[in-house]
Design a protein around this motif. Structure first.
Motif, short mmCIF file in Angstrom:
data_model
loop_
_atom_site.label_atom_id
_atom_site.label_comp_id
_atom_site.label_asym_id
_atom_site.label_seq_id
_atom_site.Cartn_x
_atom_site.Cartn_y
_atom_site.Cartn_z
N ALA A 12 0.82 -1.22 0.00
CA ALA A 12 0.00 0.00 0.00
C ALA A 12 0.85 1.26 0.00
O ALA A 12 0.48 2.27 -0.63
N SER A 13 1.97 1.23 0.69
CA SER A 13 2.81 2.42 0.83
C SER A 13 3.94 2.48 -0.19
O SER A 13 4.56 3.53 -0.39
N TYR A 14 4.25 1.35 -0.81
CA TYR A 14 5.41 1.21 -1.70
C TYR A 14 6.72 1.55 -0.98
O TYR A 14 7.61 2.19 -1.55
N LEU A 15 6.82 1.09 0.25
CA LEU A 15 8.04 1.31 1.03
C LEU A 15 9.28 0.84 0.28
O LEU A 15 10.29 1.54 0.23
N PHE A 16 9.21 -0.35 -0.31
CA PHE A 16 10.40 -0.90 -0.96
C PHE A 16 10.52 -0.45 -2.41
O PHE A 16 11.57 -0.66 -3.03
N ASN A 17 9.48 0.16 -2.95
CA ASN A 17 9.58 0.73 -4.29
C ASN A 17 10.11 2.15 -4.19
O ASN A 17 9.61 3.08 -4.81
N SER A 18 11.11 2.29 -3.35
CA SER A 18 11.77 3.57 -3.11
C SER A 18 13.16 3.52 -3.71
O SER A 18 13.70 2.45 -3.99
N GLN A 19 13.73 4.67 -3.92
CA GLN A 19 15.10 4.75 -4.45
C GLN A 19 16.09 4.76 -3.30
O GLN A 19 15.96 5.54 -2.36
N LEU A 20 17.09 3.90 -3.38
CA LEU A 20 18.16 3.86 -2.41
C LEU A 20 19.40 4.45 -3.09
O LEU A 20 19.92 3.87 -4.04
N LEU A 21 19.83 5.62 -2.62
CA LEU A 21 20.89 6.38 -3.28
C LEU A 21 22.08 6.58 -2.36
O LEU A 21 21.91 6.80 -1.15
#
Length: 446
Positions: free
Chosen positions: A307-316
């Motif tokens: 629901a939040s897309y926590l892991f569909n985040s960019q890790l930079l």
């Protein structure tokens, strides 16, 4: 070797709409046939690109694909003038018309799989456009994706852009959404990590029961061969079929990696311990130590992650070597995820900073920050050899904002896809965009 990671963000197209075409993508299905705001969607994406460029990250633009796809409509029996084609498709097969107007190319994580020159046998950067053959609305994206990649990365001494894999179920390929690279540094030799959902030629292999598994092991293996990857530095792992059935249609919905860090949910892989061990052993071969950041289901249930897309985040990777996690606002609106993030930052782990963006228009269509970008690691010489007109600068940002405000509607409803004027507007917008990005002949809209 000095190298930087360039994030090529998809520029949202002028026909951005919510058609709910992606079975298995919960967010997409939840907003089916609601009104969209293309202007806001494009401006939200551009704001993210501008902010990350201002923070010192290498940022570029991936132009949108031409819509509607008249070639698809005519191949499926709709004939006459363009207006005739649209009217008949709307009357007889509105779902097919929606496929021809799909906004999905904005998610450039699906555009291709990329292997940097430090990993490949011939020392060139390799690209393979994803065939995306699991869904009609995405199955023709590879034609323009290949054309675009060859326009930007046309120097054959530095780059290889392969044809897409055969568009058959055995080689279902979803691009970088199921691929991650790990290394001690962007320019160092790395480990390439492919995650698949099913095995075509082994019917006994685990597979989801409710939603389709889009990536096959056979496709991942073929790309590794095409790119000339070292088998000792290539890891294949199976997604957990149970989480695919909970809406984790790509691996990047449940795990993200960067440098030597793997940020993942405990239920991401069919064999968690075996997957982590395989990555650890492969990274040891390039003198790097894997740093796994494991999120337990008791901390963040899978449903909250989706629901939040926590892991569909960019890790930079920041300039100081620590890492920033680029998250959508929805992560702060979910109690479990927000609580987890509060405890993670400042805890001494590798992720030091959170960067939040409003990407509501993209999120409602089923894609978060990581969906919007394709990662391309380039040396200084390779960066100089690619087409520079797509690199995000303040000047380009201002020109693109003015272009969006000139050409984009602020509301599209399903019935608007039958409007011939929308198709005319889209074509005019893309014609001007080719001049802004200095990419003449990018589109074949015949």
């Amino acid at each position: 070797m000095n190298a930087r990671e360039y994030n090529f963000d998809g520029l949202v197209g002028p026909s951005h709409n919510y058609a709910g075409l992606s079975f298995g993508n919960v967010a997409s299905f939840n907003n089916v046939r609601s009104a969209s705001n293309p202007r806001q969607a494009a401006l939200q994406g551009l704001a993210k690109m501008r902010e990350l460029a201002a923070r010192g990250y290498a940022q570029a633009v991936m132009p949108p694909q031409g819509r509607p796809n008249f070639r698809l409509l005519r191949r499926l029996g709709f004939s006459g003038t363009d207006a005739d084609v649209l009217a008949r498709a709307w009357r007889e097969a509105p779902v097919i018309l929606a496929c021809a107007y799909s906004a999905a190319p904005m998610w450039t994580a699906n555009a291709a799989t990329v292997s940097p020159s430090a990993d490949t046998l011939d020392g060139r950067v390799h690209f393979t456009a994803a065939n995306l053959n699991n869904k009609l609305h995405r199955s023709e994206e590879y034609v323009q994706a290949t054309r675009t990649l060859r326009a930007i990365f046309g120097n054959g001494d530095r780059f290889v852009v392969h044809d897409a894999l055969p568009p058959v179920p055995a080689f279902g390929d979803e691009g970088a959404a199921n691929h991650t690279r790990f290394a001690a540094g962007h320019g160092a030799a790395g480990v390439e990590f492919f995650v698949y959902g099913r095995v075509e030629f082994d019917p006994s292999a685990p597979a989801p029961k409710k939603y389709p598994a889009r990536q096959t092991l056979e496709a991942s293996q073929a790309i590794a061969r095409l790119h000339g990857l070292d088998p000792a530095r290539t890891v294949f792992a199976s997604q957990n079929p149970d989480v695919i059935d909970q809406g984790v249609f790509h691996n990047d919905v449940i795990a993200v990696g960067n440098g030597n860090v793997l940020f993942y949910h405990e239920q991401a892989f069919a064999d968690e311990a075996g997957t982590v061990d395989a990555l650890r052993r492969a990274l040891a071969g390039v003198e790097a130590d894997l740093v796994p950041v494991r999120v337990a289901g008791s901390q963040v249930p899978v449903a909250d992650a989706v629901a939040s897309y926590l892991f569909n985040s960019q890790l930079l990777t920041r300039a100081d070597g620590r890492m920033a996690l680029v998250v959508p606002h929805e992560c702060r609106e979910n109690a479990a995820v927000s609580s987890y993030l509060n405890g993670m930052v400042g805890s001494g782990g590798p992720i030091e900073e959170l960067v939040e963006f409003d990407l509501r228009q993209s999120m409602r269509n089923g894609g978060g920050p990581a969906c919007l970008r394709l990662r391309v690691v380039l040396t200084e010489e390779e960066a100089a050899a690619m087409h520079g007109g797509v690199i995000m600068t303040e000047t380009l940002y201002a020109r693109l904002v003015a272009w969006v405000e000139k050409h984009y509607r602020d509301r599209i409803e399903p019935k608007d896809l039958a409007d011939p004027q929308l198709a005319i507007e889209c074509a005019a917008a893309l014609e001007e965009l080719t001049r802004i990005l200095e990419l003449p002949g990018l589109y074949d809209l015949s």
